[in-house]
Motif scaffolding. Structure first.
Motif, PDB file in Angstrom:
ATOM      1  N   MET A 164       0.867  -1.169   0.000  1.00  0.00           N
ATOM      2  CA  MET A 164       0.000   0.000   0.000  1.00  0.00           C
ATOM      3  C   MET A 164       0.906   1.222   0.000  1.00  0.00           C
ATOM      4  SD  MET A 164      -2.895  -1.016   2.824  1.00  0.00           S
ATOM      5  CE  MET A 164      -1.727  -1.412   4.138  1.00  0.00           C
ATOM      6  N   PRO A 165       0.493   2.285  -0.636  1.00  0.00           N
ATOM      7  CA  PRO A 165       1.320   3.493  -0.604  1.00  0.00           C
ATOM      8  C   PRO A 165       1.173   4.224   0.726  1.00  0.00           C
ATOM      9  CG  PRO A 165      -0.689   3.908  -1.823  1.00  0.00           C
ATOM     10  CD  PRO A 165      -0.700   2.442  -1.473  1.00  0.00           C
ATOM     11  N   TYR A 166       2.153   5.010   1.045  1.00  0.00           N
ATOM     12  CA  TYR A 166       2.022   5.927   2.181  1.00  0.00           C
ATOM     13  C   TYR A 166       2.407   7.324   1.734  1.00  0.00           C
ATOM     14  CZ  TYR A 166       7.137   5.536   2.927  1.00  0.00           C
ATOM     15  OH  TYR A 166       8.497   5.559   2.774  1.00  0.00           O
ATOM     16  N   LYS A 167       1.877   8.313   2.421  1.00  0.00           N
ATOM     17  CA  LYS A 167       2.259   9.706   2.193  1.00  0.00           C
ATOM     18  C   LYS A 167       3.188  10.175   3.300  1.00  0.00           C
ATOM     19  CE  LYS A 167      -2.000  10.554  -0.266  1.00  0.00           C
ATOM     20  NZ  LYS A 167      -3.375  10.977  -0.126  1.00  0.00           N
ATOM     21  N   ASP A 168       3.021   9.633   4.507  1.00  0.00           N
ATOM     22  CA  ASP A 168       3.841   9.975   5.664  1.00  0.00           C
ATOM     23  C   ASP A 168       4.210   8.661   6.345  1.00  0.00           C
ATOM     24  OD1 ASP A 168       4.501  10.491   8.436  1.00  0.00           O
ATOM     25  OD2 ASP A 168       3.716  12.524   8.174  1.00  0.00           O
ATOM     26  N   CYS A 169       5.454   8.244   6.200  1.00  0.00           N
ATOM     27  CA  CYS A 169       5.906   6.934   6.676  1.00  0.00           C
ATOM     28  C   CYS A 169       5.660   6.750   8.172  1.00  0.00           C
ATOM     29  CB  CYS A 169       7.386   6.769   6.356  1.00  0.00           C
ATOM     30  SG  CYS A 169       8.066   5.175   6.827  1.00  0.00           S
ATOM     31  N   GLU A 170       6.078   7.690   8.975  1.00  0.00           N
ATOM     32  CA  GLU A 170       5.915   7.564  10.430  1.00  0.00           C
ATOM     33  C   GLU A 170       4.444   7.518  10.825  1.00  0.00           C
ATOM     34  OE1 GLU A 170       8.219   6.881  12.738  1.00  0.00           O
ATOM     35  OE2 GLU A 170       9.561   6.688  11.023  1.00  0.00           O
ATOM     36  N   ARG A 171       3.634   8.336  10.189  1.00  0.00           N
ATOM     37  CA  ARG A 171       2.192   8.341  10.488  1.00  0.00           C
ATOM     38  C   ARG A 171       1.574   6.990  10.135  1.00  0.00           C
ATOM     39  NH1 ARG A 171      -0.897  12.745   7.240  1.00  0.00           N
ATOM     40  NH2 ARG A 171      -0.473  11.253   5.588  1.00  0.00           N
ATOM     41  N   ALA A 172       1.941   6.440   8.978  1.00  0.00           N
ATOM     42  CA  ALA A 172       1.409   5.140   8.564  1.00  0.00           C
ATOM     43  C   ALA A 172       1.854   4.042   9.535  1.00  0.00           C
ATOM     44  CB  ALA A 172       1.853   4.806   7.140  1.00  0.00           C
ATOM     45  N   ALA A 173       3.129   4.049   9.937  1.00  0.00           N
ATOM     46  CA  ALA A 173       3.629   3.045  10.874  1.00  0.00           C
ATOM     47  C   ALA A 173       2.900   3.149  12.207  1.00  0.00           C
ATOM     48  CB  ALA A 173       5.141   3.219  11.069  1.00  0.00           C
ATOM     49  N   ARG A 174       2.696   4.365  12.708  1.00  0.00           N
ATOM     50  CA  ARG A 174       1.962   4.555  13.971  1.00  0.00           C
ATOM     51  C   ARG A 174       0.535   4.063  13.851  1.00  0.00           C
ATOM     52  NH1 ARG A 174       4.396   9.670  13.852  1.00  0.00           N
ATOM     53  NH2 ARG A 174       2.416  10.558  13.161  1.00  0.00           N
ATOM     54  N   PHE A 175      -0.124   4.350  12.712  1.00  0.00           N
ATOM     55  CA  PHE A 175      -1.513   3.937  12.526  1.00  0.00           C
ATOM     56  C   PHE A 175      -1.649   2.418  12.615  1.00  0.00           C
ATOM     57  CE2 PHE A 175      -4.886   2.263   9.854  1.00  0.00           C
ATOM     58  CZ  PHE A 175      -5.989   2.904  10.396  1.00  0.00           C
ATOM     59  N   TYR A 176      -0.868   1.668  11.842  1.00  0.00           N
ATOM     60  CA  TYR A 176      -1.014   0.217  11.812  1.00  0.00           C
ATOM     61  C   TYR A 176      -0.538  -0.442  13.113  1.00  0.00           C
ATOM     62  CZ  TYR A 176      -2.975   0.294   7.251  1.00  0.00           C
ATOM     63  OH  TYR A 176      -3.841   0.523   6.208  1.00  0.00           O
ATOM     64  N   ALA A 177       0.410   0.183  13.816  1.00  0.00           N
ATOM     65  CA  ALA A 177       0.812  -0.328  15.132  1.00  0.00           C
ATOM     66  C   ALA A 177      -0.315  -0.118  16.140  1.00  0.00           C
ATOM     67  CB  ALA A 177       2.091   0.358  15.598  1.00  0.00           C
ATOM     68  N   ALA A 178      -0.915   1.074  16.141  1.00  0.00           N
ATOM     69  CA  ALA A 178      -1.966   1.389  17.116  1.00  0.00           C
ATOM     70  C   ALA A 178      -3.268   0.657  16.819  1.00  0.00           C
ATOM     71  CB  ALA A 178      -2.214   2.901  17.141  1.00  0.00           C
ATOM     72  N   ALA A 179      -3.633   0.539  15.552  1.00  0.00           N
ATOM     73  CA  ALA A 179      -4.922  -0.053  15.196  1.00  0.00           C
ATOM     74  C   ALA A 179      -4.889  -1.575  15.184  1.00  0.00           C
ATOM     75  CB  ALA A 179      -5.391   0.466  13.833  1.00  0.00           C
ATOM     76  N   PHE A 180      -3.773  -2.197  14.773  1.00  0.00           N
ATOM     77  CA  PHE A 180      -3.735  -3.644  14.586  1.00  0.00           C
ATOM     78  C   PHE A 180      -2.543  -4.345  15.230  1.00  0.00           C
ATOM     79  CE2 PHE A 180      -6.134  -1.895  10.991  1.00  0.00           C
ATOM     80  CZ  PHE A 180      -7.344  -2.508  11.243  1.00  0.00           C
ATOM     81  N   GLY A 181      -1.688  -3.612  15.919  1.00  0.00           N
ATOM     82  CA  GLY A 181      -0.551  -4.229  16.595  1.00  0.00           C
ATOM     83  C   GLY A 181       0.561  -4.688  15.668  1.00  0.00           C
ATOM     84  N   TRP A 182       0.571  -4.206  14.424  1.00  0.00           N
ATOM     85  CA  TRP A 182       1.611  -4.613  13.486  1.00  0.00           C
ATOM     86  C   TRP A 182       2.949  -4.006  13.889  1.00  0.00           C
ATOM     87  CZ3 TRP A 182      -0.841  -3.704   7.979  1.00  0.00           C
ATOM     88  CH2 TRP A 182      -1.948  -4.559   7.825  1.00  0.00           C
ATOM     89  N   THR A 183       4.017  -4.746  13.637  1.00  0.00           N
ATOM     90  CA  THR A 183       5.355  -4.202  13.835  1.00  0.00           C
ATOM     91  C   THR A 183       5.904  -3.807  12.472  1.00  0.00           C
ATOM     92  OG1 THR A 183       6.367  -6.396  13.694  1.00  0.00           O
ATOM     93  CG2 THR A 183       5.747  -5.595  15.904  1.00  0.00           C
ATOM     94  N   HIS A 184       6.924  -2.979  12.490  1.00  0.00           N
ATOM     95  CA  HIS A 184       7.464  -2.515  11.208  1.00  0.00           C
ATOM     96  C   HIS A 184       8.973  -2.348  11.276  1.00  0.00           C
ATOM     97  CE1 HIS A 184       6.801   1.155  13.560  1.00  0.00           C
ATOM     98  NE2 HIS A 184       7.839   1.625  12.904  1.00  0.00           N
ATOM     99  N   GLN A 185       9.562  -2.293  10.084  1.00  0.00           N
ATOM    100  CA  GLN A 185      10.988  -2.042   9.944  1.00  0.00           C
ATOM    101  C   GLN A 185      11.172  -1.113   8.754  1.00  0.00           C
ATOM    102  OE1 GLN A 185      13.328  -5.513   9.012  1.00  0.00           O
ATOM    103  NE2 GLN A 185      15.235  -4.377   8.957  1.00  0.00           N
ATOM    104  N   PHE A 186      11.721   0.066   9.001  1.00  0.00           N
ATOM    105  CA  PHE A 186      11.988   1.019   7.932  1.00  0.00           C
ATOM    106  C   PHE A 186      13.328   0.668   7.302  1.00  0.00           C
ATOM    107  CE2 PHE A 186      13.603   5.231   6.496  1.00  0.00           C
ATOM    108  CZ  PHE A 186      12.652   5.453   5.510  1.00  0.00           C
ATOM    109  N   LEU A 187      13.345   0.452   5.976  1.00  0.00           N
ATOM    110  CA  LEU A 187      14.555  -0.010   5.308  1.00  0.00           C
ATOM    111  C   LEU A 187      15.460   1.114   4.824  1.00  0.00           C
ATOM    112  CD1 LEU A 187      13.212  -3.086   3.327  1.00  0.00           C
ATOM    113  CD2 LEU A 187      14.201  -2.980   5.626  1.00  0.00           C
ATOM    114  N   GLY A 188      14.982   2.346   4.824  1.00  0.00           N
ATOM    115  CA  GLY A 188      15.833   3.479   4.497  1.00  0.00           C
ATOM    116  C   GLY A 188      15.999   3.749   3.015  1.00  0.00           C
TER     117      GLY A 188
END
Length: 146
Positions: free
Chosen positions: A16-40
């Motif tokens: 899925m696309p994102y417009k704001d990486c940190e905002r998207a990561a926070r959303f999916y962590a808060a809403a569904f408990g997903w973990t993430h790794q930013f590859l840079g």
């Protein structure tokens, strides 16, 4: 060509696309408990997400060693809302998940729809404008641990 001559190719990933990486990561962590790794930047600023704990999926036969998810197609209706590709996320309690989506900054589109023999289904929009959906199955999905 018959279906017998076409190999079944499994879906093994979603994007899925994102417009704001940190905002998207926070959303999916808060809403569904997903973990993430930013590859840079060296990896195109890709954000990997893990949607299930290790071992949550049932064992796969050797020919499906990479794993897979099932999906479906629906008829397009120009006058219906949310005519977009989406990911369906299994949740143990759809109403609690709806509140988490709202609390995380997303929008829930209406009320859950009961699908007989399947579960309760509702569409949401994440903080990046992506349209996805949630399903509270009649049985708790193995990949959704509470």
């Amino acid at each position: 060509m018959t279906t017998a001559t076409v190999p079944m190719c499994a879906v093994v990933h979603f994007e899925m696309p994102y417009k704001d990486c940190e905002r998207a990561a926070r959303f999916y962590a808060a809403a569904f408990g997903w973990t993430h790794q930013f590859l840079g930047p060296d990896m195109g600023n890709y954000l990997l997400v893990n949607t299930a704990p290790a071992g949550a999926r049932p064992p796969m036969p050797p020919e499906a060693a990479l794993g897979s998810i099932n999906g479906g197609l629906f008829p397009f209706h120009a006058d219906w809302p949310m005519q977009h590709p989406s990911v369906v996320i299994g949740v143990p309690d759809v109403r609690a998940a709806m509140q988490r989506v709202r609390d995380a900054g997303g929008d829930v589109m209406g009320e859950p729809m009961a699908i007989p023999g399947v579960g309760e289904y509702v569409v949401f929009r994440d903080t990046e404008g992506n349209h996805n959906s949630m399903m509270q199955p009649d049985m708790q999905p193995p990949a959704c641990k509470t």
